[in-house]
Motif scaffolding. Sequence first.
Motif, mmCIF file in Angstrom:
data_model
loop_
_atom_site.group_PDB
_atom_site.id
_atom_site.type_symbol
_atom_site.label_atom_id
_atom_site.label_comp_id
_atom_site.label_asym_id
_atom_site.label_seq_id
_atom_site.Cartn_x
_atom_site.Cartn_y
_atom_site.Cartn_z
ATOM 1 N N HIS A 61 0.849 -1.206 0.000
ATOM 2 C CA HIS A 61 0.000 0.000 0.000
ATOM 3 C C HIS A 61 0.875 1.242 0.000
ATOM 4 O O HIS A 61 0.969 1.974 0.979
ATOM 5 C CB HIS A 61 -1.051 0.024 1.104
ATOM 6 N N PRO A 62 1.518 1.504 -1.179
ATOM 7 C CA PRO A 62 2.475 2.616 -1.271
ATOM 8 C C PRO A 62 1.841 3.981 -1.043
ATOM 9 O O PRO A 62 2.539 4.928 -0.692
ATOM 10 C CB PRO A 62 3.021 2.492 -2.694
ATOM 11 N N GLU A 63 0.529 4.077 -1.206
ATOM 12 C CA GLU A 63 -0.133 5.368 -0.980
ATOM 13 C C GLU A 63 -0.180 5.703 0.508
ATOM 14 O O GLU A 63 -0.359 6.860 0.882
ATOM 15 C CB GLU A 63 -1.539 5.362 -1.597
ATOM 16 N N SER A 85 13.982 -2.456 -7.234
ATOM 17 C CA SER A 85 13.795 -3.811 -6.709
ATOM 18 C C SER A 85 12.435 -3.982 -6.042
ATOM 19 O O SER A 85 12.250 -4.848 -5.189
ATOM 20 C CB SER A 85 14.907 -4.135 -5.711
ATOM 21 N N SER A 86 11.461 -3.137 -6.436
ATOM 22 C CA SER A 86 10.142 -3.263 -5.811
ATOM 23 C C SER A 86 9.014 -3.164 -6.831
ATOM 24 O O SER A 86 9.171 -2.630 -7.926
ATOM 25 C CB SER A 86 9.963 -2.212 -4.715
ATOM 26 N N TYR A 87 7.868 -3.674 -6.404
ATOM 27 C CA TYR A 87 6.660 -3.676 -7.214
ATOM 28 C C TYR A 87 5.532 -3.129 -6.354
ATOM 29 O O TYR A 87 5.378 -3.534 -5.195
ATOM 30 C CB TYR A 87 6.348 -5.104 -7.673
ATOM 31 N N SER A 88 4.751 -2.199 -6.905
ATOM 32 C CA SER A 88 3.694 -1.570 -6.110
ATOM 33 C C SER A 88 2.303 -1.746 -6.723
ATOM 34 O O SER A 88 1.364 -1.088 -6.303
ATOM 35 C CB SER A 88 4.000 -0.084 -5.915
#
Length: 184
Positions: A61-63, A85-88
């Motif tokens: 939950h990047p928001e 190296s990340s996926y959102s």
Amino acid sequence: MGLAESEHKKDEKINGIVYNMSPAPGYRHGIINGNIYAIIKQGLKNSICLVSIENLDFKYHPEKNDDYVCPDVMLICDRKHLKGSSYSGVPKFIVETLSPSTAKRDRAEKKDIYEKAGVEEYWIVSPQGAVEIYYLEEGRYILEQSYILQDDKEEEDYNAEAEICLREFPHIKMALGEIFEGVE
């Protein structure tokens, strides 16, 4: 701690708490993840989708904050959410292979995280030969299938050849025995 050591440090951040994932899980864990990864990767040839193994953080939950987990195996198709190296975005499929230090988190917090994030299919795999398959139905995980490997052909419940496929990718199939191949 030297630079080489710090590069191999793995952790996860859930609800603002950092969990150190060292020491590394046993070799069976890696064999199982490698088996699943290889079968899915083969099935994704000529696809926009991508499968990762133990090396891509999922910012669920990047928001809200910078919490992240590092799934053992993750299948993604929306590459615009990949950064470094990340996926959102929302993964299509996740596998967590249990280890003594992570079993409770994989079955509780991480299962809840994946459910809330909208991950359609979640597998919990035990190195002892068990696979639980959860499908998201109306926002909640339902245990769809549960297997315990019986690879002795003399036994009545022999199931090593039972075929499992990914719900959203039915052409990607694996025999129960293939998941645990080489584990002994």
